[in-house]
Design a protein around this motif. Structure first.
Motif, PDB file in Angstrom:
ATOM      1  N   PRO A  53       0.825  -1.213   0.000  1.00  0.00           N
ATOM      2  CA  PRO A  53       0.000   0.000   0.000  1.00  0.00           C
ATOM      3  C   PRO A  53       0.861   1.265   0.000  1.00  0.00           C
ATOM      4  O   PRO A  53       2.013   1.250   0.456  1.00  0.00           O
ATOM      5  CB  PRO A  53      -0.798  -0.109   1.315  1.00  0.00           C
ATOM      6  CG  PRO A  53      -0.793  -1.565   1.654  1.00  0.00           C
ATOM      7  CD  PRO A  53       0.527  -2.085   1.158  1.00  0.00           C
ATOM      8  N   VAL A  54       0.288   2.355  -0.466  1.00  0.00           N
ATOM      9  CA  VAL A  54       1.049   3.601  -0.579  1.00  0.00           C
ATOM     10  C   VAL A  54       1.525   4.082   0.788  1.00  0.00           C
ATOM     11  O   VAL A  54       2.562   4.758   0.891  1.00  0.00           O
ATOM     12  CB  VAL A  54       0.206   4.688  -1.300  1.00  0.00           C
ATOM     13  CG1 VAL A  54      -0.967   5.143  -0.440  1.00  0.00           C
ATOM     14  CG2 VAL A  54       1.063   5.877  -1.714  1.00  0.00           C
ATOM     15  N   THR A  55       0.811   3.709   1.857  1.00  0.00           N
ATOM     16  CA  THR A  55       1.194   4.147   3.202  1.00  0.00           C
ATOM     17  C   THR A  55       2.190   3.194   3.879  1.00  0.00           C
ATOM     18  O   THR A  55       2.618   3.446   5.004  1.00  0.00           O
ATOM     19  CB  THR A  55      -0.060   4.271   4.106  1.00  0.00           C
ATOM     20  OG1 THR A  55      -0.775   3.031   4.071  1.00  0.00           O
ATOM     21  CG2 THR A  55      -0.972   5.387   3.635  1.00  0.00           C
ATOM     22  N   PHE A  91       2.699  10.924   0.968  1.00  0.00           N
ATOM     23  CA  PHE A  91       3.381   9.782   0.352  1.00  0.00           C
ATOM     24  C   PHE A  91       3.431  10.002  -1.163  1.00  0.00           C
ATOM     25  O   PHE A  91       2.404  10.291  -1.785  1.00  0.00           O
ATOM     26  CB  PHE A  91       2.614   8.484   0.631  1.00  0.00           C
ATOM     27  CG  PHE A  91       2.456   8.153   2.088  1.00  0.00           C
ATOM     28  CD1 PHE A  91       3.430   7.433   2.771  1.00  0.00           C
ATOM     29  CD2 PHE A  91       1.322   8.558   2.787  1.00  0.00           C
ATOM     30  CE1 PHE A  91       3.270   7.128   4.117  1.00  0.00           C
ATOM     31  CE2 PHE A  91       1.153   8.252   4.131  1.00  0.00           C
ATOM     32  CZ  PHE A  91       2.138   7.538   4.794  1.00  0.00           C
ATOM     33  N   HIS A  92       4.622   9.833  -1.724  1.00  0.00           N
ATOM     34  CA  HIS A  92       4.780   9.862  -3.179  1.00  0.00           C
ATOM     35  C   HIS A  92       5.213   8.469  -3.631  1.00  0.00           C
ATOM     36  O   HIS A  92       6.226   7.950  -3.146  1.00  0.00           O
ATOM     37  CB  HIS A  92       5.866  10.856  -3.597  1.00  0.00           C
ATOM     38  CG  HIS A  92       5.559  12.278  -3.253  1.00  0.00           C
ATOM     39  ND1 HIS A  92       4.909  13.130  -4.105  1.00  0.00           N
ATOM     40  CD2 HIS A  92       5.820  12.989  -2.128  1.00  0.00           C
ATOM     41  CE1 HIS A  92       4.781  14.314  -3.540  1.00  0.00           C
ATOM     42  NE2 HIS A  92       5.328  14.257  -2.331  1.00  0.00           N
ATOM     43  N   SER A  93       4.441   7.897  -4.534  1.00  0.00           N
ATOM     44  CA  SER A  93       4.811   6.590  -5.080  1.00  0.00           C
ATOM     45  C   SER A  93       5.391   6.808  -6.472  1.00  0.00           C
ATOM     46  O   SER A  93       4.661   7.111  -7.415  1.00  0.00           O
ATOM     47  CB  SER A  93       3.570   5.692  -5.155  1.00  0.00           C
ATOM     48  OG  SER A  93       3.886   4.488  -5.811  1.00  0.00           O
ATOM     49  N   PRO A  96       5.899   1.163  -8.007  1.00  0.00           N
ATOM     50  CA  PRO A  96       5.346   0.242  -7.001  1.00  0.00           C
ATOM     51  C   PRO A  96       6.463  -0.385  -6.165  1.00  0.00           C
ATOM     52  O   PRO A  96       7.552  -0.662  -6.666  1.00  0.00           O
ATOM     53  CB  PRO A  96       4.645  -0.831  -7.853  1.00  0.00           C
ATOM     54  CG  PRO A  96       4.430  -0.201  -9.187  1.00  0.00           C
ATOM     55  CD  PRO A  96       5.547   0.781  -9.378  1.00  0.00           C
TER      56      PRO A  96
END
Lengths: 154, 149
Positions: A53-55, A91-93, A96
């Motif tokens: 997950p992004v977090t 958060f910057h993705s 992946p």
């Protein structure tokens, strides 16, 4: 209070991405998407493994090498935990994060400044960035945190 | 839980709503997230400690409900679409709080990488008080987003 210079590196450490930990985190965050937990679904989506997950970068505290990582960081920053709050996170993705990756983490002071509001409250704003690079040195994630310490009231 | 009437991601236009998230917070949620996320500050699991600090009880770490709210992004467009997610923690969340989260598309534009959706996000408690405020960027690419069909 001693302000820290922007760019000061607080820690560098390894951040392994494990399937069980990703699944546990996804469940605790109530985000049970199959790409986080189901390898077949991930392969079917063209990925090489499940993703996080992004977090998920917020779990860095498990890898930094201190039992009470956040309190230890505040000590390094000379912040009083009883007067400090986590004000914001972004958060910057960039790519992946895949299960099985061994990420390299860098925790760096992005900013540190004191401001006094119009109503006379003086606060310290500390920006703390977590950078995660993969095995190829590619930046895959950036997390920008802002911690706020109330220094004085008029 | 989330709404089941989800608008297809590639049809989301400005003003379009992301699926809602609703949940009543339990102490078990908080303890589970502490174990999964690594935040063992006693203010989140020790009532005596929390009361001594001036709170009526333990309260959740903000990253817990920030993770809850991220679900509206995954349910809308899939995990691969989420490129940026920003949250401000505006009010504590206590056991028993009934949370409602959602989002709205504020901008939609074509970029070199695909279609960018800029979304505004919110989460409120049962008293209509904001507990989180935020925004996110979702990128819809020809290769797909990982959205659940």
């Amino acid at each position: 209070m001693n302000e820290q210079a922007a760019g000061h590196v607080l820690a560098r450490f390894e951040f392994p991405v494990e399937a069980g930990k990703v699944a546990e985190f996804a469940a605790a965050g109530r985000t049970p998407h199959p790409l986080f937990t189901n390898r077949e679904a991930a392969l079917g989506a063209g990925l090489r493994a499940c993703i996080a997950p992004v977090t998920y970068p917020s779990t860095f505290v498990f890898h930094i090498g201190a039992d009470a990582a956040v309190l230890e960081l505040m000590k390094q920053l000379k912040m009083n935990p009883a007067r400090s709050v986590h004000g914001e996170v972004q958060f910057h993705s960039h790519q992946p994060i895949h299960v099985g990756e061994q990420l390299q983490a860098t925790l760096v002071v992005a900013s540190d400044e004191v401001r006094t509001s119009a109503n006379g409250v003086t606060r310290r704003f500390v920006g703390l960035n977590l950078l995660l690079h993969n095995q190829d040195g590619v930046l895959v994630s950036t997390t920008e945190n802002t911690f706020i310490e109330t220094l004085s009231h008029d | 839980m989330t709404d089941t009437s989800i608008q297809p991601c590639d049809e989301l236009a400005v003003g379009g709503l992301l699926p809602m998230f609703r949940h009543v917070v339990t102490r078990t949620d908080i303890v589970r997230y502490a174990g999964a996320g690594g935040d063992f500050n006693p203010i989140h699991h020790d009532d005596d400690y929390a009361r001594h600090a001036g709170f009526p009880s333990v309260f959740a770490m903000g990253l817990m409900h920030a993770s809850f709210l991220s679900r509206v992004l995954y349910d809308a467009c899939g995990p691969l679409a989420v490129k940026r997610y920003r949250i401000r923690f505006t009010h504590p969340v206590f056991p028993g709080d009934q949370l409602t989260g959602g989002g709205v598309v504020e901008e939609r534009r074509q970029t070199d990488s695909g279609v960018l959706l800029v979304c505004r996000l919110f989460m409120k408690n049962q008293n209509d008080r904001d507990v989180l405020a935020g925004d996110a960027d979702l990128m819809l690419t020809p290769a797909g987003t990982g959205a659940t069909p």
